[in-house]
Write a protein that holds these residues in place. Structure first.
Motif, mmCIF file in Angstrom:
data_model
loop_
_atom_site.group_PDB
_atom_site.id
_atom_site.type_symbol
_atom_site.label_atom_id
_atom_site.label_comp_id
_atom_site.label_asym_id
_atom_site.label_seq_id
_atom_site.Cartn_x
_atom_site.Cartn_y
_atom_site.Cartn_z
ATOM 1 N N HIS A 153 -21.362 66.994 0.228
ATOM 2 C CA HIS A 153 -21.773 66.025 -0.787
ATOM 3 C C HIS A 153 -22.321 64.788 -0.095
ATOM 4 C CE1 HIS A 153 -18.851 68.491 -2.965
ATOM 5 N NE2 HIS A 153 -19.572 68.202 -4.032
ATOM 6 N N GLU A 154 -23.077 64.014 -0.820
ATOM 7 C CA GLU A 154 -23.541 62.726 -0.311
ATOM 8 C C GLU A 154 -23.539 61.733 -1.460
ATOM 9 O OE1 GLU A 154 -28.335 62.664 -0.476
ATOM 10 O OE2 GLU A 154 -27.477 64.005 1.031
ATOM 11 N N ALA A 155 -23.426 60.480 -1.121
ATOM 12 C CA ALA A 155 -23.400 59.437 -2.136
ATOM 13 C C ALA A 155 -24.777 59.314 -2.780
ATOM 14 C CB ALA A 155 -22.992 58.110 -1.520
ATOM 15 N N ALA A 156 -24.783 59.127 -4.093
ATOM 16 C CA ALA A 156 -26.025 58.909 -4.825
ATOM 17 C C ALA A 156 -26.482 57.465 -4.613
ATOM 18 C CB ALA A 156 -25.813 59.182 -6.314
ATOM 19 N N GLU A 157 -27.713 57.171 -4.996
ATOM 20 C CA GLU A 157 -28.277 55.832 -4.815
ATOM 21 C C GLU A 157 -27.407 54.761 -5.485
ATOM 22 O OE1 GLU A 157 -30.319 52.664 -3.637
ATOM 23 O OE2 GLU A 157 -30.639 54.695 -2.895
ATOM 24 N N ILE A 158 -26.932 55.017 -6.708
ATOM 25 C CA ILE A 158 -26.133 53.981 -7.376
ATOM 26 C C ILE A 158 -24.797 53.770 -6.675
ATOM 27 C CG2 ILE A 158 -27.262 54.276 -9.593
ATOM 28 C CD1 ILE A 158 -24.758 55.663 -10.614
ATOM 29 N N ALA A 159 -24.267 54.805 -6.036
ATOM 30 C CA ALA A 159 -23.029 54.640 -5.275
ATOM 31 C C ALA A 159 -23.280 53.799 -4.027
ATOM 32 C CB ALA A 159 -22.450 55.993 -4.892
ATOM 33 N N ARG A 160 -24.427 54.004 -3.378
ATOM 34 C CA ARG A 160 -24.761 53.184 -2.204
ATOM 35 C C ARG A 160 -24.969 51.725 -2.620
ATOM 36 N NH1 ARG A 160 -27.484 58.061 -0.974
ATOM 37 N NH2 ARG A 160 -29.481 57.277 -1.734
ATOM 38 N N ASP A 161 -25.569 51.515 -3.787
ATOM 39 C CA ASP A 161 -25.739 50.165 -4.306
ATOM 40 C C ASP A 161 -24.378 49.525 -4.587
ATOM 41 O OD1 ASP A 161 -27.351 47.959 -5.293
ATOM 42 O OD2 ASP A 161 -26.767 48.595 -7.312
ATOM 43 N N LEU A 162 -23.461 50.298 -5.185
ATOM 44 C CA LEU A 162 -22.110 49.810 -5.453
ATOM 45 C C LEU A 162 -21.401 49.446 -4.148
ATOM 46 C CD1 LEU A 162 -19.722 49.286 -7.361
ATOM 47 C CD2 LEU A 162 -19.187 51.726 -7.191
ATOM 48 N N LEU A 163 -21.570 50.279 -3.133
ATOM 49 C CA LEU A 163 -20.945 50.002 -1.840
ATOM 50 C C LEU A 163 -21.461 48.689 -1.261
ATOM 51 C CD1 LEU A 163 -19.129 50.780 0.513
ATOM 52 C CD2 LEU A 163 -21.015 52.147 1.419
ATOM 53 N N ALA A 164 -22.760 48.445 -1.375
ATOM 54 C CA ALA A 164 -23.326 47.190 -0.866
ATOM 55 C C ALA A 164 -22.708 45.999 -1.591
ATOM 56 C CB ALA A 164 -24.842 47.196 -1.024
ATOM 57 N N SER A 165 -22.574 46.095 -2.904
ATOM 58 C CA SER A 165 -21.965 45.005 -3.672
ATOM 59 C C SER A 165 -20.501 44.822 -3.292
ATOM 60 C CB SER A 165 -22.081 45.285 -5.170
ATOM 61 O OG SER A 165 -23.428 45.343 -5.556
ATOM 62 N N THR A 166 -19.795 45.917 -3.109
ATOM 63 C CA THR A 166 -18.385 45.860 -2.733
ATOM 64 C C THR A 166 -18.224 45.207 -1.363
ATOM 65 O OG1 THR A 166 -17.957 47.832 -4.030
ATOM 66 C CG2 THR A 166 -16.308 47.254 -2.392
ATOM 67 N N ARG A 167 -19.129 45.530 -0.450
ATOM 68 C CA ARG A 167 -19.069 44.907 0.882
ATOM 69 C C ARG A 167 -19.324 43.406 0.783
ATOM 70 N NH1 ARG A 167 -22.147 49.611 4.321
ATOM 71 N NH2 ARG A 167 -20.280 50.845 4.725
ATOM 72 N N GLN A 168 -20.254 42.998 -0.084
ATOM 73 C CA GLN A 168 -20.508 41.567 -0.261
ATOM 74 C C GLN A 168 -19.269 40.866 -0.808
ATOM 75 O OE1 GLN A 168 -24.007 41.497 -2.754
ATOM 76 N NE2 GLN A 168 -25.342 41.166 -0.996
ATOM 77 N N GLU B 253 -19.733 63.211 -9.693
ATOM 78 C CA GLU B 253 -21.070 63.756 -9.957
ATOM 79 C C GLU B 253 -21.492 63.451 -11.392
ATOM 80 O OE1 GLU B 253 -23.535 67.956 -9.676
ATOM 81 O OE2 GLU B 253 -21.357 68.000 -9.592
ATOM 82 N N ARG B 254 -20.587 63.617 -12.345
ATOM 83 C CA ARG B 254 -20.869 63.331 -13.748
ATOM 84 C C ARG B 254 -21.302 61.893 -13.945
ATOM 85 N NH1 ARG B 254 -15.689 62.689 -16.615
ATOM 86 N NH2 ARG B 254 -15.945 60.692 -15.577
ATOM 87 N N ASP B 255 -20.651 60.959 -13.212
ATOM 88 C CA ASP B 255 -20.948 59.540 -13.347
ATOM 89 C C ASP B 255 -22.172 59.122 -12.536
ATOM 90 O OD1 ASP B 255 -18.784 59.314 -15.032
ATOM 91 O OD2 ASP B 255 -17.431 58.590 -13.486
ATOM 92 N N GLY B 256 -22.789 60.062 -11.846
ATOM 93 C CA GLY B 256 -23.998 59.762 -11.093
ATOM 94 C C GLY B 256 -23.751 59.142 -9.735
#
Length: 85
Positions: free
Chosen positions: A26-41, A10-13
């Motif tokens: 809890h749910e993933a924040a927008e930047i976490a979803r963006d990170l997940l997309a990059s990780t999947r790529q 949460e602290r890291d956004g």
């Protein structure tokens, strides 16, 4: 320990509380979803190129003798580095 990890995320956004006051949900924040997309790529790239990398490694070993990959270097020689001022 899990509560500390959740607070760190949460602290890291990377995590948001969807309710106030915070609950266990809890749910993933927008930047976490963006990170997940990059990780999947990146994961997809690794899967697509795994065979080519394995073939390159085998060819390297065939040219240079079978065995393990050379040990990684330890980095630049800092024995003559100037101390910080």
């Amino acid at each position: 320990m899990p509560a500390l990890t959740l607070r760190d995320l949460e602290r890291d956004g990377l995590l948001v509380h969807p309710t106030v006051p915070p609950q266990v949900e809890h749910e993933a924040a927008e930047i976490a979803r963006d990170l997940l997309a990059s990780t999947r790529q990146l994961s997809g790239w690794a899967e697509r190129h795994h065979a080519a990398m394995a073939a390159a490694r085998a060819a390297y070993h065939a040219r240079n003798g079978a065995g393990q990959d050379p040990a990684p270097t330890t980095g630049p020689d800092i024995s003559r580095a100037r101390p910080a001022m």
